[in-house]
Write a protein that holds these residues in place. Structure first.
Motif, short mmCIF file in Angstrom:
data_model
loop_
_atom_site.label_atom_id
_atom_site.label_comp_id
_atom_site.label_asym_id
_atom_site.label_seq_id
_atom_site.Cartn_x
_atom_site.Cartn_y
_atom_site.Cartn_z
N ASP A 126 -2.55 19.56 -6.98
CA ASP A 126 -3.45 19.05 -5.96
C ASP A 126 -2.65 18.44 -4.80
O ASP A 126 -1.60 17.83 -5.02
N ILE A 127 -3.33 18.46 -3.54
CA ILE A 127 -2.62 17.63 -2.40
C ILE A 127 -2.85 16.17 -2.55
O ILE A 127 -3.95 16.07 -2.86
N THR A 128 -1.83 15.35 -2.32
CA THR A 128 -2.15 13.98 -2.52
C THR A 128 -1.67 13.17 -1.41
O THR A 128 -2.33 11.99 -0.83
N TYR A 129 -0.70 13.75 -0.40
CA TYR A 129 -0.29 13.18 1.00
C TYR A 129 -0.17 14.58 1.96
O TYR A 129 0.45 15.46 1.85
N GLU A 130 -0.55 13.97 3.22
CA GLU A 130 -0.64 14.94 4.35
C GLU A 130 -0.30 14.22 5.85
O GLU A 130 -0.87 13.16 5.97
N TRP A 131 0.60 14.88 6.46
CA TRP A 131 0.74 14.46 7.80
C TRP A 131 0.63 15.77 8.81
O TRP A 131 1.41 16.55 8.40
N CYS A 132 -0.22 15.80 9.81
CA CYS A 132 -0.21 17.03 10.67
C CYS A 132 0.10 16.65 12.14
O CYS A 132 -0.59 15.45 12.56
N ASN B 283 0.81 -1.21 -0.06
CA ASN B 283 0.15 -0.03 0.06
C ASN B 283 0.92 1.35 -0.10
O ASN B 283 1.24 1.77 1.02
N ILE B 284 1.06 1.70 -1.06
CA ILE B 284 2.26 2.71 -1.28
C ILE B 284 1.63 4.13 -0.68
O ILE B 284 2.33 4.96 -0.10
N ASN B 285 0.26 4.42 -0.53
CA ASN B 285 -0.26 5.39 -0.01
C ASN B 285 0.24 5.61 1.59
O ASN B 285 0.48 6.32 2.16
N GLN B 286 0.11 4.50 2.19
CA GLN B 286 0.19 4.48 3.69
C GLN B 286 1.63 4.48 3.85
O GLN B 286 2.21 5.24 4.94
N VAL B 287 2.61 3.77 2.97
CA VAL B 287 3.84 3.97 3.20
C VAL B 287 4.50 5.43 3.07
O VAL B 287 5.24 5.96 3.80
N ILE B 288 3.85 6.16 2.25
CA ILE B 288 4.35 7.51 1.86
C ILE B 288 3.83 8.44 3.06
O ILE B 288 4.61 9.30 3.84
N THR B 289 2.56 8.20 3.67
CA THR B 289 1.83 9.16 4.74
C THR B 289 2.86 8.86 5.84
O THR B 289 3.17 9.59 6.69
N SER B 290 3.37 7.32 6.10
CA SER B 290 4.13 7.14 7.10
C SER B 290 5.36 7.87 7.21
O SER B 290 6.10 8.06 8.11
N MET C 40 2.17 16.53 0.67
CA MET C 40 2.98 16.38 -1.06
C MET C 40 1.87 17.13 -1.87
O MET C 40 0.64 16.75 -1.79
N MET C 41 2.42 17.82 -2.79
CA MET C 41 1.47 18.26 -3.79
C MET C 41 1.97 17.76 -5.21
O MET C 41 3.16 17.55 -5.45
N GLU C 42 1.09 17.39 -5.80
CA GLU C 42 1.35 16.76 -7.39
C GLU C 42 0.69 17.82 -8.39
O GLU C 42 -0.22 18.32 -8.30
N ALA C 43 1.54 17.97 -9.44
CA ALA C 43 1.16 18.86 -10.49
C ALA C 43 0.43 18.02 -11.71
O ALA C 43 1.09 17.41 -12.12
N SER C 44 -0.60 18.59 -12.19
CA SER C 44 -1.34 17.99 -13.26
C SER C 44 -1.20 19.22 -14.29
O SER C 44 -2.01 20.13 -14.41
N LEU C 45 -0.05 18.90 -15.46
CA LEU C 45 0.31 19.85 -16.18
C LEU C 45 -0.93 20.05 -17.44
O LEU C 45 -1.03 21.11 -17.71
#
Length: 557
Positions: A51-57, A17-24, A40-45
């Motif tokens: 767009d924000i794709t991952y976040e930790w607070c 689960n790459i989403n969980q790994v990056i968030t961790s 993390m923000m990703e650009a849609s050229l």
């Protein structure tokens, strides 16, 4: 920081689960550095948005997920400039920074320090990682920035690999769905003839499941053989490297035959070598049965047609023989009738001559004898003309001159008037002149006989394609529709002294001269005969000259 880098690298190797790994990973970075928020923000050229794709607070720090969605790139010119040049944005103290445009959608009044690490892919901006501290200014250390750039690159590669894997998985699932849903038997075989893939339709033929077929030798499972088949489309592919087609037949468990159209197509590796073959089969048993039945019916029909044709030939030959015999009988009867009539007249005249007185003149008797002899001679001459098969001698003939010559030979009654109607440039005909004279003489004589009380005979000419056409139109008694169909039949006549051979002979002569005849008639109004003859042309004349030249070369005098 090096330990975090190592942990992140290890966790992103084939993650479930790459989403969980990056968030961790973002959480681990934030906690290690004592930050308030990392995302993390990703650009849609194509859409030109971020767009924000991952976040930790950190605890008690609000999320910015809703605010940082669909932000236009054009609204951040000061931010996008450095990022598009693959440069970091480093702000240790937002209160004292000289960086222009720091007031942006990415910061709030509470942000004290800000670090943005660009993520690049294929020489263009892919996105960035934003690190924020809301409590106090932050001294961003160079070694941490270098580690964060490395982590950003690891994120980029991992996400790209994950996306590629997802696309491949999706493509694989689609292909498997298509492979499974194909109603015709389909399988993939390697060079050792092991079945690598098999769809349910292929397995169902052998009352098996797919897993029972995969891994087996195709020639063993499908054909119960101990070695590859001699006639095999798959073998052809491995030998030639080209697609192959075979017509195959196998015996089913019930003893019946099953026919298939089998196609095999090569699968190549990167070096262009054939490593596998796709085998596709289509059941054509019903079509084969239909073709065999059609063939059987066709052959039976051919035999029937041949039998019926032979029967028709026999019937036709029998009818022709009967017609010939009937014509011969009719001809013999006509000859007998004519000669018997003439012989009766001759016998009676001779009897009278024998018993006449010496004072009676014999001139009348001699004239009667001459008339009967002439009549008999004419009948014999008609019979000879009808039986002659001498081919015509084609020449250039001026029809108008020939008709004028014929008119001068015929005794024309005073009440009969003859008119000519020809165009000035009326062409000559290509016919036998003797035949033409006989034909025209007959038509003029018949027209005169058809007008016993007088009338008009109009002889006109015209052209039709490669033919010249003569029209003999009289104003005589005409011909009834019933007799019109019989006028060219041998021995048919409506005249008391006719032989019934005149028009038959004329029709035969016209056909020999490559012409044809047609007739229109209205009873009591008149008749028109149309005679179509070959038009004389330079080409025909040249052919005639060449023919004569060849004859001279072969038979020189």
């Amino acid at each position: 920081m090096e330990k975090i880098l190592a942990n992140i690298s290890a966790s992103l190797v084939a993650p479930k689960n790459i989403n969980q790994v990056i968030t961790s990973a973002l959480e681990e970075i934030g906690k290690f550095m004592g930050l308030s928020r990392v995302y993390m923000m990703e650009a849609s050229l194509p859409k030109k948005v971020l767009d924000i794709t991952y976040e930790w607070c950190a605890p008690n720090i609000p999320s910015r997920w809703k605010q940082l969605w669909g932000i236009p790139l054009e609204s951040l010119p000061q931010w996008m400039g450095p990022l598009k040049e693959n440069k970091n944005i480093v702000i240790s103290d937002t209160q004292n920074t000289i960086f222009p445009g720091v007031k942006s959608p990415f910061e709030s009044p509470q942000i004290q320090a800000l670090l943005i690490i660009p993520i690049w892919a294929n020489d263009q901006l892919y996105g960035f990682i934003s690190l924020e501290d809301l409590s106090h200014p932050f001294n961003w250390r160079d070694e941490h920035i270098r580690s964060l750039r490395t982590i950003a690159e690891i994120f980029r590669r991992s996400m790209h690999a994950y996306q590629m894997e997802q696309e491949l998985r999706k493509t694989r699932d689609q292909l498997e769905a298509v492979f499974t849903c194909i109603a015709d038997p389909l399988n993939v075989v390697d060079r050792s003839f092991n079945v690598l893939l098999c769809n349910p339709a292929r397995a169902a033929i052998f009352n098996s499941e797919v897993q029972d077929v995969v891994g087996r030798k195709c020639f063993e499972f499908f054909h119960h053989r101990h070695k590859p088949c001699v006639v095999c489309a798959v073998s052809d592919v491995f030998q030639t490297g080209k697609p192959s087609h075979r017509l195959c037949c196998r015996n089913k468990t019930d003893g019946s035959e099953a026919w298939s159209d089998v196609f095999a197509f090569p699968i190549y590796n990167d070096q262009g070598e054939v490593i596998q073959a796709v085998e596709f089969a289509r059941d054509i048993t019903q079509r084969k049965k239909a073709e065999d039945e059609i063939k059987r019916l066709y052959e039976a029909l051919e035999r029937k047609v041949e039998e019926r044709t032979q029967e028709l030939r026999n019937i036709q030959e029998e009818m022709i023989l009967k017609e010939k015999l009937a014509l011969i009988g009719q001809l013999i009867g006509s000859i007998g009738h004519e000669f018997r009539s003439s012989l009766t007249v001759l016998s009676g005249t001779i009897y009278v001559l024998k018993n006449r007185s010496s004072e009676e003149s014999i001139d009348d008797f001699i004239e009667a004898l001459n008339d009967e002899i002439h009549k008999m001679s004419k009948f014999v001459e008609d019979l000879l003309d009808f039986s002659r098969t001498i081919p015509p001698s084609f020449q250039q003939v001026d029809l108008q001159s020939l008709l004028q010559k014929i008119i001068q030979k015929i005794s024309i009654p005073s009440k009969v008037h003859i008119f000519f109607d020809f165009p000035e440039d009326f062409p000559p005909a290509y016919v036998d002149p003797d035949h033409a004279e006989q034909i025209f003489y007959n038509f003029v004589s018949n027209a005169i006989e058809a007008m016993p009380i007088g009338g008009t005979l109009t002889i006109s000419g015209s052209e039709e394609d490669s033919k010249v056409v003569l029209h003999f139109t009289d104003t005589g008694v005409g011909i009834s529709p019933i007799n019109l169909r019989k006028i060219f039949t041998p021995l048919f006549t409506t005249k008391s002294k006719g032989t019934g051979l005149g028009l038959s002979i004329i029709n035969m002569l016209i056909r020999k001269n490559k012409g044809k005849i047609a007739v229109d008639s209205i009873p009591q109004k008149g008749t028109t005969f149309h005679i179509f003859l070959q038009k004389f042309s330079i080409t025909e004349r040249e052919g005639e000259i060449l023919s004569g030249r060849d004859s001279l070369l072969k038979n020189p005098k």
